[in-house]
Scaffold this motif. Structure first.
Motif, PDB file in Angstrom:
ATOM      1  N   TRP A  76     -63.121  22.638 -89.901  1.00  0.00           N
ATOM      2  CA  TRP A  76     -62.453  23.408 -89.055  1.00  0.00           C
ATOM      3  C   TRP A  76     -61.249  24.126 -89.562  1.00  0.00           C
ATOM      4  O   TRP A  76     -61.152  25.189 -89.260  1.00  0.00           O
ATOM      5  CB  TRP A  76     -62.052  22.622 -87.517  1.00  0.00           C
ATOM      6  CG  TRP A  76     -61.103  23.104 -86.918  1.00  0.00           C
ATOM      7  CD1 TRP A  76     -61.283  24.397 -85.973  1.00  0.00           C
ATOM      8  CD2 TRP A  76     -59.731  22.782 -86.752  1.00  0.00           C
ATOM      9  NE1 TRP A  76     -59.964  24.646 -85.296  1.00  0.00           N
ATOM     10  CE2 TRP A  76     -58.822  23.718 -85.564  1.00  0.00           C
ATOM     11  CE3 TRP A  76     -59.047  21.890 -87.305  1.00  0.00           C
ATOM     12  CZ2 TRP A  76     -57.570  23.496 -85.435  1.00  0.00           C
ATOM     13  CZ3 TRP A  76     -57.542  21.907 -86.967  1.00  0.00           C
ATOM     14  CH2 TRP A  76     -56.883  22.665 -85.946  1.00  0.00           C
ATOM     15  N   GLN A 127     -60.617  28.161 -89.938  1.00  0.00           N
ATOM     16  CA  GLN A 127     -59.427  28.694 -89.524  1.00  0.00           C
ATOM     17  C   GLN A 127     -58.654  29.404 -90.548  1.00  0.00           C
ATOM     18  O   GLN A 127     -58.078  30.399 -90.313  1.00  0.00           O
ATOM     19  CB  GLN A 127     -58.516  27.813 -88.822  1.00  0.00           C
ATOM     20  CG  GLN A 127     -59.062  27.188 -87.437  1.00  0.00           C
ATOM     21  CD  GLN A 127     -59.395  28.031 -86.485  1.00  0.00           C
ATOM     22  OE1 GLN A 127     -58.459  28.867 -85.981  1.00  0.00           O
ATOM     23  NE2 GLN A 127     -60.710  28.416 -85.983  1.00  0.00           N
ATOM     24  N   LEU A 155     -58.013  24.401 -79.953  1.00  0.00           N
ATOM     25  CA  LEU A 155     -59.331  24.334 -79.885  1.00  0.00           C
ATOM     26  C   LEU A 155     -59.797  24.778 -78.361  1.00  0.00           C
ATOM     27  O   LEU A 155     -60.729  25.662 -77.937  1.00  0.00           O
ATOM     28  CB  LEU A 155     -60.084  23.102 -80.173  1.00  0.00           C
ATOM     29  CG  LEU A 155     -60.055  22.604 -81.597  1.00  0.00           C
ATOM     30  CD1 LEU A 155     -60.286  21.191 -81.871  1.00  0.00           C
ATOM     31  CD2 LEU A 155     -61.415  23.373 -82.341  1.00  0.00           C
ATOM     32  N   TYR A 188     -64.397  20.652 -83.262  1.00  0.00           N
ATOM     33  CA  TYR A 188     -63.948  21.020 -84.334  1.00  0.00           C
ATOM     34  C   TYR A 188     -65.421  21.294 -85.067  1.00  0.00           C
ATOM     35  O   TYR A 188     -65.117  22.547 -85.818  1.00  0.00           O
ATOM     36  CB  TYR A 188     -63.711  19.684 -85.500  1.00  0.00           C
ATOM     37  CG  TYR A 188     -62.291  19.043 -84.917  1.00  0.00           C
ATOM     38  CD1 TYR A 188     -61.327  19.804 -84.928  1.00  0.00           C
ATOM     39  CD2 TYR A 188     -62.286  17.768 -85.026  1.00  0.00           C
ATOM     40  CE1 TYR A 188     -59.848  19.243 -84.570  1.00  0.00           C
ATOM     41  CE2 TYR A 188     -61.231  17.283 -84.637  1.00  0.00           C
ATOM     42  CZ  TYR A 188     -59.801  17.822 -84.566  1.00  0.00           C
ATOM     43  OH  TYR A 188     -58.546  17.409 -84.460  1.00  0.00           O
ATOM     44  N   SER A 230     -66.005  25.204 -83.476  1.00  0.00           N
ATOM     45  CA  SER A 230     -65.110  26.222 -84.282  1.00  0.00           C
ATOM     46  C   SER A 230     -65.292  26.476 -85.687  1.00  0.00           C
ATOM     47  O   SER A 230     -65.301  27.518 -86.103  1.00  0.00           O
ATOM     48  CB  SER A 230     -63.816  25.480 -83.986  1.00  0.00           C
ATOM     49  OG  SER A 230     -62.707  26.303 -84.416  1.00  0.00           O
ATOM     50  N   ALA A 231     -65.641  25.440 -86.332  1.00  0.00           N
ATOM     51  CA  ALA A 231     -65.979  25.422 -87.684  1.00  0.00           C
ATOM     52  C   ALA A 231     -66.978  26.535 -88.034  1.00  0.00           C
ATOM     53  O   ALA A 231     -67.033  27.423 -88.779  1.00  0.00           O
ATOM     54  CB  ALA A 231     -66.159  24.233 -88.550  1.00  0.00           C
TER      55      ALA A 231
END
Length: 427
Positions: free
Chosen positions: A31, A35, A88, A176, A179-180
């Motif tokens: 993650w 980002q 998140l 996580y 989002s990754a």
């Protein structure tokens, strides 16, 4: 007649950065890399694991997000996890279910009162506003008003940190992961990693049961299997898989209300938190059970974690001290027993960051029972280290080689790691 040379595994894939392990630490690193790099960052990130994400140790964690820890660096990593959860939630536009019930640290002896004062003072964020990051000191009566299941007579002093809480560990790990993925990180399950391949002191990639994956950077976040994997690259990690266990009482919302704080009770070697009208509690015990990393099965579901006693020895030896602090336990009964593997290091600190002797190899392991709480901070700091950027929390305190050369399969090391768990007093 000599045997023919072994065939070189076929190259099935390549990536700029491979993260081995799709538990919460591997996903948090992925993650943070996503980002930092973004979908068009020019460097590809691949997560590999033989299991689906967050189905091993992560799924069995109590997931206490207590910020008062044994050292300031770990406390800083936990504070970063709170920031990660907020980020998140903003990105995914959803509530991740963080339960901010606060943490009540309880001291039932003069020695523990002194230790509690030192713990709170040593973990303070030097840049925080005391009004925005409060700690409330209570006597026994005040602690019992906040947590009616506690005995006011047994408590000398308590520190309440109202901004603390706990979270569903699988839900956080999945956030996580999602989002990754949105940042372009690829995640492959069903690949068993057999070794980290090193050529002339530099990581070349990983060997899997499906073939070779070329990568100049590998992050070892393989949890209970991390020591064995590191050894394939000639690196001895000072950690061992150690049994963690907790119990859940029968449902008694009259005794254990939903807003009950997380309880940390070092005099009893115990912690507790509310769980759907029941109480989830853990006892560390005088003797923890450590396992040989060379003998772990592919799935911890196939490992007899409860030993022959089903956790009863630990429960019996710690029950009276815990019931003295929390008498309603005697009325609630035990409904569930949960055991799993944590990875403890010999000195009780994470193993994070680069391995100096193998260029391109990084560690994100040695959770020491705090992997969920520190996951966001670990993800951000390890990712920064991988990318050669300033680390939000300096990782030298957690350097994988800090204890010198170690044999990860040594019984003496396993004993030291088990003792680190038994001696733990923070959340």
């Amino acid at each position: 007649m000599t045997a023919p040379p072994a065939a070189t595994p076929a190259n099935i894939e390549s990536a700029d950065i491979v993260v081995v392990g799709a538990g919460i630490l591997g996903l948090a690193v992925a993650w943070a890399l996503g980002q930092a790099l973004g979908r068009d960052g020019g460097r590809s990130v691949l997560v590999v694991d033989r299991h689906p994400p967050a189905t091993q140790a992560t799924a069995r964690a109590a997931a206490l997000l207590t910020r008062a820890r044994g050292d300031a660096a770990t406390a800083a990593l936990v504070r970063d996890t709170y920031a990660a959860i907020a980020a998140l939630e903003d990105e995914l536009a959803e509530d991740l279910g963080l339960r901010r019930v606060g943490t009540l640290h309880v001291a039932a002896s003069a020695a523990r009162v002194d230790a509690l004062r030192a713990l709170v003072a040593g973990n303070a964020d030097p840049g925080a506003d005391p009004v925005a990051d409060p700690v409330e000191w209570l006597d026994g009566d005040g602690a019992a008003r906040l947590a009616p299941c506690l005995s006011a007579e047994a408590i000398q002093r308590a520190a309440f940190m109202p901004l603390d809480g706990f979270i569903d560990p699988v839900r956080l790990a999945d956030a996580y992961r999602r989002s990754a993925r949105r940042s372009g990180v690829r995640i492959r399950n069903g690949l068993s990693v057999r070794a980290i391949r090193v050529a002339r002191g530099h990581v070349a990639g990983i060997d899997t049961d499906h073939g070779f994956i070329a990568a100049p950077v590998v992050v070892n976040a393989a949890g209970a299997w991390a020591a064995g994997l590191a050894w394939s690259a000639g690196v001895g990690l000072p950690q061992a898989p150690v049994r963690s266990q907790y119990w859940i009482t029968g449902p008694r919302p009259d005794l254990f209300p939903r807003d009950l704080p997380v309880l940390v009770m070092p005099d009893a070697g115990a912690y507790a938190r509310p769980e759907l009208g029941a109480l989830l509690f853990g006892l560390r015990g005088r003797r923890s059970m450590a396992f040989d990393p060379a003998r772990l099965p592919a799935d911890t579901a196939g490992l007899e974690l409860a030993d022959s006693d089903g956790g009863w020895e630990t429960l019996e030896e710690g029950w009276h001290a815990l019931a003295r602090l929390c008498p309603p336990l005697l009325q609630a009964g035990i409904a569930h027993y949960v055991s799993g593997l944590s990875t403890y290091t010999a000195d009780g600190r994470f193993a994070l960051g680069p391995v100096p002797d193998v260029e391109g190899l990084f560690m994100a392991t040695g959770c020491c029972g705090a992997g969920i709480a520190a996951s966001g901070g670990i993800g951000r700091s390890v990712a920064a280290s991988v990318l050669g950027r300033p680390e939000p929390v300096e990782l030298s305190h957690f350097a994988p080689g800090r204890l010198g050369a170690v044999d990860p399969f040594s019984p003496a090391l396993r004993d030291a790691c088990a003792a680190a768990r038994s001696g733990k007093t923070a959340g």
